[in-house]
Design a protein around this motif. Structure first.
Motif, PDB file in Angstrom:
ATOM      1  N   ILE A   1       0.976  -1.136   0.062  1.00 28.23           N
ATOM      2  CA  ILE A   1      -0.116  -0.195   0.190  1.00 28.23           C
ATOM      3  C   ILE A   1       0.824   1.214  -0.077  1.00 28.23           C
ATOM      4  O   ILE A   1       0.801   2.114  -0.547  1.00 28.23           O
ATOM      5  CB  ILE A   1      -0.988  -0.015   1.132  1.00 28.23           C
ATOM      6  CG1 ILE A   1      -2.181  -1.225   0.946  1.00 28.23           C
ATOM      7  CG2 ILE A   1      -1.740   1.289   1.286  1.00 28.23           C
ATOM      8  CD1 ILE A   1      -2.980  -1.414   2.217  1.00 28.23           C
TER       9      ILE A   1
ATOM     10  N   TYR B   1      -3.412   7.915   2.220  1.00 24.35           N
ATOM     11  CA  TYR B   1      -3.671   6.758   2.865  1.00 24.35           C
ATOM     12  C   TYR B   1      -4.564   7.078   4.066  1.00 24.35           C
ATOM     13  O   TYR B   1      -5.623   6.401   4.492  1.00 24.35           O
ATOM     14  CB  TYR B   1      -2.486   5.899   3.422  1.00 24.35           C
ATOM     15  CG  TYR B   1      -2.688   5.031   4.379  1.00 24.35           C
ATOM     16  CD1 TYR B   1      -3.497   3.766   4.171  1.00 24.35           C
ATOM     17  CD2 TYR B   1      -2.494   5.147   5.723  1.00 24.35           C
ATOM     18  CE1 TYR B   1      -3.554   2.737   5.043  1.00 24.35           C
ATOM     19  CE2 TYR B   1      -2.859   4.282   6.614  1.00 24.35           C
ATOM     20  CZ  TYR B   1      -3.102   2.999   6.408  1.00 24.35           C
ATOM     21  OH  TYR B   1      -3.390   2.116   7.479  1.00 24.35           O
TER      22      TYR B   1
ATOM     23  N   VAL C   1      -8.210   8.108   3.179  1.00 22.90           N
ATOM     24  CA  VAL C   1      -9.121   6.878   2.861  1.00 22.90           C
ATOM     25  C   VAL C   1      -9.401   6.049   4.056  1.00 22.90           C
ATOM     26  O   VAL C   1     -10.650   5.775   4.045  1.00 22.90           O
ATOM     27  CB  VAL C   1      -8.296   6.284   1.750  1.00 22.90           C
ATOM     28  CG1 VAL C   1      -9.162   5.045   1.527  1.00 22.90           C
ATOM     29  CG2 VAL C   1      -8.077   6.896   0.329  1.00 22.90           C
TER      30      VAL C   1
ATOM     31  N   TYR D   1      -8.854   2.106  -2.822  1.00 19.74           N
ATOM     32  CA  TYR D   1      -8.433   1.690  -1.864  1.00 19.74           C
ATOM     33  C   TYR D   1      -8.629   0.240  -1.615  1.00 19.74           C
ATOM     34  O   TYR D   1      -7.764  -0.413  -1.524  1.00 19.74           O
ATOM     35  CB  TYR D   1      -8.444   2.612  -0.765  1.00 19.74           C
ATOM     36  CG  TYR D   1      -7.990   1.947   0.630  1.00 19.74           C
ATOM     37  CD1 TYR D   1      -6.390   2.182   0.810  1.00 19.74           C
ATOM     38  CD2 TYR D   1      -8.409   1.377   1.373  1.00 19.74           C
ATOM     39  CE1 TYR D   1      -5.727   1.512   2.043  1.00 19.74           C
ATOM     40  CE2 TYR D   1      -7.838   0.752   2.579  1.00 19.74           C
ATOM     41  CZ  TYR D   1      -6.497   0.868   2.804  1.00 19.74           C
ATOM     42  OH  TYR D   1      -5.945   0.500   3.852  1.00 19.74           O
TER      43      TYR D   1
ATOM     44  N   GLN E   1      -6.115  -2.581  -1.497  1.00 20.29           N
ATOM     45  CA  GLN E   1      -5.942  -3.281  -0.537  1.00 20.29           C
ATOM     46  C   GLN E   1      -6.168  -4.950  -0.677  1.00 20.29           C
ATOM     47  O   GLN E   1      -5.406  -5.739  -0.313  1.00 20.29           O
ATOM     48  CB  GLN E   1      -6.883  -2.922   0.685  1.00 20.29           C
ATOM     49  CG  GLN E   1      -6.499  -3.757   2.014  1.00 20.29           C
ATOM     50  CD  GLN E   1      -7.384  -3.161   3.132  1.00 20.29           C
ATOM     51  OE1 GLN E   1      -8.516  -2.990   2.997  1.00 20.29           O
ATOM     52  NE2 GLN E   1      -6.917  -3.097   4.454  1.00 20.29           N
TER      53      GLN E   1
END
Length: 113
Positions: free
Chosen positions: A55, A64, A67, A97, A101
Protein backbone atom coordinates in the motif's frame (compact mmCIF):
# COMPACT_ATOMS: atom_id res chain seq x y z
CA UNK A 1 33.98 5.02 -9.69
CA UNK A 2 33.09 4.64 -6.01
CA UNK A 3 32.88 8.39 -5.66
CA UNK A 4 30.38 8.65 -8.52
CA UNK A 5 28.31 5.83 -7.07
CA UNK A 6 28.23 7.50 -3.65
CA UNK A 7 27.21 10.78 -5.23
CA UNK A 8 24.42 9.06 -7.16
CA UNK A 9 23.13 7.30 -4.03
CA UNK A 10 23.24 10.57 -2.07
CA UNK A 11 21.24 12.32 -4.79
CA UNK A 12 18.65 9.55 -5.01
CA UNK A 13 18.06 9.15 -1.25
CA UNK A 14 15.46 11.94 -0.95
CA UNK A 15 13.42 10.35 -3.75
CA UNK A 16 13.48 6.97 -2.04
CA UNK A 17 12.15 8.53 1.17
CA UNK A 18 9.36 10.33 -0.70
CA UNK A 19 8.31 7.19 -2.53
CA UNK A 20 7.77 5.25 0.68
CA UNK A 21 7.02 7.88 3.32
CA UNK A 22 4.76 5.98 5.72
CA UNK A 23 5.85 6.57 9.32
CA UNK A 24 6.67 3.54 11.41
CA UNK A 25 3.74 4.24 13.75
CA UNK A 26 1.31 4.18 10.82
CA UNK A 27 2.70 0.88 9.60
CA UNK A 28 2.58 -0.65 13.09
CA UNK A 29 -1.01 0.48 13.58
CA UNK A 30 -2.04 -1.15 10.30
CA UNK A 31 -0.21 -4.39 11.10
CA UNK A 32 -1.70 -4.63 14.59
CA UNK A 33 -5.24 -4.08 13.29
CA UNK A 34 -4.67 -6.59 10.51
CA UNK A 35 -3.32 -9.17 12.95
CA UNK A 36 -6.27 -8.62 15.27
CA UNK A 37 -8.66 -9.41 12.40
CA UNK A 38 -6.83 -12.71 11.96
CA UNK A 39 -6.99 -14.00 15.53
CA UNK A 40 -3.65 -12.39 16.43
CA UNK A 41 -1.72 -15.22 14.85
CA UNK A 42 2.00 -14.52 14.68
CA UNK A 43 2.27 -15.53 11.03
CA UNK A 44 0.19 -12.47 10.14
CA UNK A 45 2.90 -10.17 11.44
CA UNK A 46 4.80 -10.81 8.22
CA UNK A 47 1.79 -11.07 5.96
CA UNK A 48 0.21 -7.84 7.21
CA UNK A 49 3.58 -6.08 7.02
CA UNK A 50 3.74 -7.16 3.39
CA UNK A 51 0.31 -5.65 2.75
CA UNK A 52 1.10 -2.24 4.24
CA UNK A 53 4.41 -2.17 2.36
CA UNK A 54 2.53 -2.69 -0.91
CA UNK A 55 0.00 0.00 0.00
CA UNK A 56 2.84 2.38 0.89
CA UNK A 57 4.41 1.84 -2.53
CA UNK A 58 1.13 2.61 -4.27
CA UNK A 59 -0.03 5.77 -2.48
CA UNK A 60 1.33 8.62 -0.40
CA UNK A 61 0.73 8.56 3.34
CA UNK A 62 -1.56 11.62 3.35
CA UNK A 63 -3.87 9.92 0.87
CA UNK A 64 -3.81 6.71 2.92
CA UNK A 65 -4.81 8.62 6.07
CA UNK A 66 -7.68 10.32 4.24
CA UNK A 67 -9.00 7.08 2.79
CA UNK A 68 -8.64 5.02 5.95
CA UNK A 69 -10.37 7.74 7.99
CA UNK A 70 -13.25 7.82 5.54
CA UNK A 71 -13.61 4.04 5.55
CA UNK A 72 -13.57 3.85 9.36
CA UNK A 73 -16.24 6.51 9.68
CA UNK A 74 -18.62 5.31 6.97
CA UNK A 75 -20.50 3.26 9.56
CA UNK A 76 -21.39 6.34 11.62
CA UNK A 77 -25.12 6.93 11.70
CA UNK A 78 -26.85 10.06 10.46
CA UNK A 79 -25.28 13.21 9.11
CA UNK A 80 -21.87 12.54 10.63
CA UNK A 81 -21.53 9.32 8.66
CA UNK A 82 -22.98 10.90 5.52
CA UNK A 83 -19.84 13.00 5.16
CA UNK A 84 -17.88 9.78 4.76
CA UNK A 85 -20.46 7.81 2.74
CA UNK A 86 -22.21 10.08 0.28
CA UNK A 87 -19.75 12.27 -1.68
CA UNK A 88 -18.80 10.75 -5.04
CA UNK A 89 -15.13 11.59 -4.48
CA UNK A 90 -15.10 9.63 -1.23
CA UNK A 91 -16.82 6.66 -2.87
CA UNK A 92 -14.31 6.66 -5.72
CA UNK A 93 -11.34 7.01 -3.39
CA UNK A 94 -12.65 4.21 -1.15
CA UNK A 95 -13.22 1.84 -4.05
CA UNK A 96 -9.69 2.43 -5.36
CA UNK A 97 -8.25 1.78 -1.90
CA UNK A 98 -10.32 -1.36 -1.42
CA UNK A 99 -9.10 -2.69 -4.78
CA UNK A 100 -5.49 -1.85 -3.86
CA UNK A 101 -5.86 -3.51 -0.46
CA UNK A 102 -7.52 -6.59 -1.96
CA UNK A 103 -4.66 -6.97 -4.44
CA UNK A 104 -2.09 -6.55 -1.67
CA UNK A 105 -3.92 -9.05 0.53
CA UNK A 106 -3.96 -11.58 -2.28
CA UNK A 107 -0.27 -11.06 -3.08
CA UNK A 108 0.67 -11.40 0.60
CA UNK A 109 -1.65 -14.37 1.33
CA UNK A 110 -3.92 -12.51 3.73
CA UNK A 111 -7.53 -13.76 3.49
CA UNK A 112 -10.29 -11.13 3.44
CA UNK A 113 -12.16 -10.67 6.71
Amino acid sequence: MKRHLLLLVACMAPFAVQANDFPTSGRVEYVLECMQKHESKYEYLYKCSCVIDRIAKAMPYDEYVTVSTALRNQSLAGERGALFRDPASVKEMASKYKALQAGANKACYVPER
